[in-house]
Design a protein around this motif. Structure first.
Motif, PDB file in Angstrom:
ATOM      1  N   SER A  63      -1.139  -9.737  -8.334  1.00 56.29           N
ATOM      2  CA  SER A  63      -0.456  -8.485  -7.377  1.00 56.29           C
ATOM      3  C   SER A  63       0.714  -8.990  -6.615  1.00 56.29           C
ATOM      4  O   SER A  63       1.672  -8.432  -6.069  1.00 56.29           O
ATOM      5  CB  SER A  63      -1.797  -7.928  -6.586  1.00 56.29           C
TER       6      SER A  63
ATOM      7  N   ILE B  77      -5.053   3.399  -6.247  1.00 57.38           N
ATOM      8  CA  ILE B  77      -5.392   2.047  -5.471  1.00 57.38           C
ATOM      9  C   ILE B  77      -6.239   1.996  -4.361  1.00 57.38           C
ATOM     10  O   ILE B  77      -6.343   0.691  -3.649  1.00 57.38           O
ATOM     11  CB  ILE B  77      -3.878   1.464  -5.426  1.00 57.38           C
TER      12      ILE B  77
ATOM     13  N   GLN C 155      -2.976  -4.673  -0.157  1.00 53.58           N
ATOM     14  CA  GLN C 155      -2.315  -5.020  -1.506  1.00 53.58           C
ATOM     15  C   GLN C 155      -1.835  -6.518  -1.427  1.00 53.58           C
ATOM     16  O   GLN C 155      -1.753  -7.264  -0.366  1.00 53.58           O
ATOM     17  CB  GLN C 155      -1.194  -4.103  -1.965  1.00 53.58           C
TER      18      GLN C 155
ATOM     19  N   LEU D  63       0.872  -1.156  -0.151  1.00 52.10           N
ATOM     20  CA  LEU D  63       0.069   0.056   0.053  1.00 52.10           C
ATOM     21  C   LEU D  63       1.032   1.262   0.010  1.00 52.10           C
ATOM     22  O   LEU D  63       1.772   1.291   0.904  1.00 52.10           O
ATOM     23  CB  LEU D  63      -0.918  -0.072   1.042  1.00 52.10           C
TER      24      LEU D  63
ATOM     25  N   ILE E 172       0.282  -5.700   3.452  1.00 49.55           N
ATOM     26  CA  ILE E 172      -0.012  -6.746   2.430  1.00 49.55           C
ATOM     27  C   ILE E 172      -0.008  -7.955   3.253  1.00 49.55           C
ATOM     28  O   ILE E 172       0.198  -8.074   4.558  1.00 49.55           O
ATOM     29  CB  ILE E 172       1.393  -7.135   1.513  1.00 49.55           C
TER      30      ILE E 172
END
Ligand code: KIV
Length: 260
Positions: free
Chosen positions: A166, A155, A160, A147, A190
């Protein structure tokens, strides 16, 4: 004069010594972060929200960052070799408009503050060129992927690395940032399993925020930890409810003073 250099963080990882980073935005938060014995003090552009009242990090300027970085270092009181490593975020539009401008702006941070390195969000090809140039010009760079709040208009602020494409991109970018010469990488919001994989593959330290427990270090926005932020991120539980606690104490003092 002995100061810790960003490249020395590499030894922490080698010795399995956890790296702790806290953000600061003024001399009080700088002093608190130093007292806490944090290894790194990051003057993050989150200060746009934390202390300037903006709704995102986008409005903050280079001059704002330099001003706040100097306020933070004025809050340090330990001998120089016992002070935390000071890193300053490059704000929005200081590194997205080409390598020359990025060198000029990062150079201004290094020339006009005691920061020993800059942090840059993202790893797009243009950003890779900028990072590589800055490092060649003698300016240490900390990467930041997952992020990246400066890209929130594209986004959002969501986690993320939630699908295989991704995940693969974040892992690939982490490896690229290491090859370019970044001294460490912030992994923000993440999945823990992805952060673990990156931590294993890289020789440079990974410093997580909302990325689980397998990074080489952790970074937190100090205002979030102290419960001072208006919007608490889902991955940072406050250690005290600072805003309500301090607000109540002040209210009590004002009420008592009025009655005297
Ligand atoms: O701006 C900031 O405070 C940051 C941290 C969240 C790593 O970039």
């Amino acid at each position: 004069m002995v100061v810790m250099l960003p490249s020395e963080l590499f030894k922490y990882k080698k010795n399995s010594q956890k790296i702790i980073a806290l953000t600061a935005w003024d001399s009080i938060s700088g002093s608190l972060a130093e007292q806490s014995k944090a290894d790194i003090v990051l003057v993050g552009d989150s200060l746009a929200m934390v202390c300037m009242g903006y709704k995102s990090t986008l409005p903050i300027t280079l001059d704002n960052m330099i001003y706040h970085t100097n306020a933070v270092s004025r809050g340090f009181s330990n001998p120089i070799n016992d002070q935390p490593l000071l890193i300053c975020d490059m704000p929005f539009l200081t590194y997205q408009c080409g390598e020359d401008k990025a060198v000029e702006y990062a150079g201004k941070i290094i020339q006009n503050t005691y920061a020993k390195g800059v942090k840059i969000e993202g790893a797009e090809p243009e950003i890779q060129n900028v990072i590589s140039r800055l490092i060649r010009m003698g300016i240490p760079v900390m990467g930041h992927i997952g992020l990246t709040p400066q890209s929130y208009l594209n986004i959002g602020l969501k986690k993320q690395g939630q699908n295989s494409e991704s995940r693969a991109k974040i892992l690939r970018n982490a490896c690229i940032l290491e090859k370019l010469g970044c001294f460490a990488i912030v992994l923000e919001h993440i999945p823990e399993s992805l952060a673990k994989e990156i931590q294993k593959q890289l020789e440079i330290p990974t410093i997580g925020i909302g990325a689980g427990n397998f990074c080489d270090g952790q970074v937190r926005v100090t205002a979030d930890l102290l419960g001072l932020s208006d919007e608490q991120p889902p991955f940072c539980k406050p250690i005290i409810e600072g805003k309500s606690l301090l607000g109540e104490k002040l209210k009590k003092w004002v009420t008592t003073e009025r009655l005297k």
